[in-house]
Motif scaffolding. Structure first.
Motif, mmCIF file in Angstrom:
data_model
loop_
_atom_site.group_PDB
_atom_site.id
_atom_site.type_symbol
_atom_site.label_atom_id
_atom_site.label_comp_id
_atom_site.label_asym_id
_atom_site.label_seq_id
_atom_site.Cartn_x
_atom_site.Cartn_y
_atom_site.Cartn_z
ATOM 1 N N TRP A 59 0.818 -1.215 0.000
ATOM 2 C CA TRP A 59 0.000 0.000 0.000
ATOM 3 C C TRP A 59 0.850 1.262 0.000
ATOM 4 O O TRP A 59 0.373 2.331 -0.390
ATOM 5 C CB TRP A 59 -0.927 0.011 1.210
ATOM 6 N N SER A 64 0.719 -0.498 -9.273
ATOM 7 C CA SER A 64 -0.609 -1.055 -9.509
ATOM 8 C C SER A 64 -0.568 -2.551 -9.230
ATOM 9 O O SER A 64 0.461 -3.108 -8.858
ATOM 10 C CB SER A 64 -1.070 -0.754 -10.940
ATOM 11 N N GLU A 83 -9.079 -1.512 -4.843
ATOM 12 C CA GLU A 83 -9.669 -0.257 -5.313
ATOM 13 C C GLU A 83 -10.055 0.642 -4.139
ATOM 14 O O GLU A 83 -9.939 1.875 -4.234
ATOM 15 C CB GLU A 83 -10.870 -0.554 -6.200
ATOM 16 N N ASN A 84 -10.509 0.030 -3.044
ATOM 17 C CA ASN A 84 -10.855 0.831 -1.861
ATOM 18 C C ASN A 84 -9.623 1.499 -1.245
ATOM 19 O O ASN A 84 -9.750 2.499 -0.522
ATOM 20 C CB ASN A 84 -11.554 -0.039 -0.822
ATOM 21 N N LYS A 85 -8.445 0.946 -1.532
ATOM 22 C CA LYS A 85 -7.186 1.553 -1.087
ATOM 23 C C LYS A 85 -6.698 2.628 -2.062
ATOM 24 O O LYS A 85 -5.638 3.219 -1.876
ATOM 25 C CB LYS A 85 -6.106 0.472 -0.960
ATOM 26 N N GLY A 86 -7.492 2.883 -3.093
ATOM 27 C CA GLY A 86 -7.136 3.906 -4.069
ATOM 28 C C GLY A 86 -6.121 3.451 -5.098
ATOM 29 O O GLY A 86 -5.510 4.282 -5.780
ATOM 30 N N LYS A 87 -5.933 2.136 -5.226
ATOM 31 C CA LYS A 87 -4.958 1.587 -6.157
ATOM 32 C C LYS A 87 -5.643 1.080 -7.426
ATOM 33 O O LYS A 87 -6.853 0.828 -7.451
ATOM 34 C CB LYS A 87 -4.197 0.437 -5.503
#
Length: 207
Positions: A59, A64, A83-87
């Motif tokens: 993280w 990606s 995706e919830n981690k903004g990745k």
């Protein structure tokens, strides 16, 4: 790190196929995430821990992610976590696949060797299109579907979320297959299939 640096999620079986394609496409795999250190390490990748751990080092990196998980529900769950981690979850398409320019392909999807996807098909997120399957015109594959090697979806077939279509199956034109369905290898599906159903045979029968 470059914008082609990725972390591989999972490291066995299906992940080996994904890793090979990712490397052939010019990406650098900086390591893999899994429950434990893999007993086999064919690509000599460092172990980074488990992605669900609070202190997972992935993280903190500007990278990606690539999905190497065959299980539909688990693949979808981990993609949502990423995706919830903004990745970003990268999609991966083998160089030998033939995908129409008029096809939508979602993030996290893996399209393997010699796959054919024809015009106006819609391929959702985190889908697996395995070796040499054929997705004909205007098919709709929802998220986290897995189409097995050599399967053929004729035109206008719809496949619901997390459904698995076994190797060398044939789905008749216009058929609607629900979510969380399992279709056995070599089956011929000529009628719609309800959610959560297991179907095998020619013609397909519920078991």
């Amino acid at each position: 790190m470059s914008d082609k640096s990725v972390i591989l999620i999972g490291y066995s079986g299906h992940a080996y196929v994904v890793a090979e394609t990712v490397l052939e496409n010019g990406f650098e795999i900086i390591g893999y995430s899994d429950k434990e250190v893999a007993q086999s390490n064919p690509f000599d990748l460092p172990y980074l821990g488990l992605e669900s751990d609070k202190d997972f080092i992935g993280w903190s990196n500007e990278v990606s992610f690539i999905l190497g998980i065959g299980d539909n529900k688990l693949r979808q769950s981990i993609a949502n976590l990423i995706e919830n981690k903004g990745k970003i979850v990268q999609r991966t398409i083998h160089k030998t696949a033939n995908v129409s320019k008029n096809v939508e392909v979602g993030s996290g999807t893996f399209i393997n060797k010699n796959v054919m996807v024809n015009s106006l098909a819609q391929i959702g997120k985190n889908v697996i299109l395995n070796t040499s399957c054929i997705i004909e015109h205007e098919c709709i594959l929802h998220n986290a579907v897995h189409i097995g090697p050599g399967a053929v979806l004729t035109g206008n077939v719809t496949v619901g979320e997390r459904t698995f279509v076994g190797a060398n199956s044939v789905i008749k034109q216009g058929v609607v297959i629900g979510k969380d369905v399992i279709i056995g290898a070599g089956s011929v599906i000529i009628h719609d299939v309800a959610d959560g159903t297991k179907v095998v045979g020619n013609p397909g029968k519920i078991i």
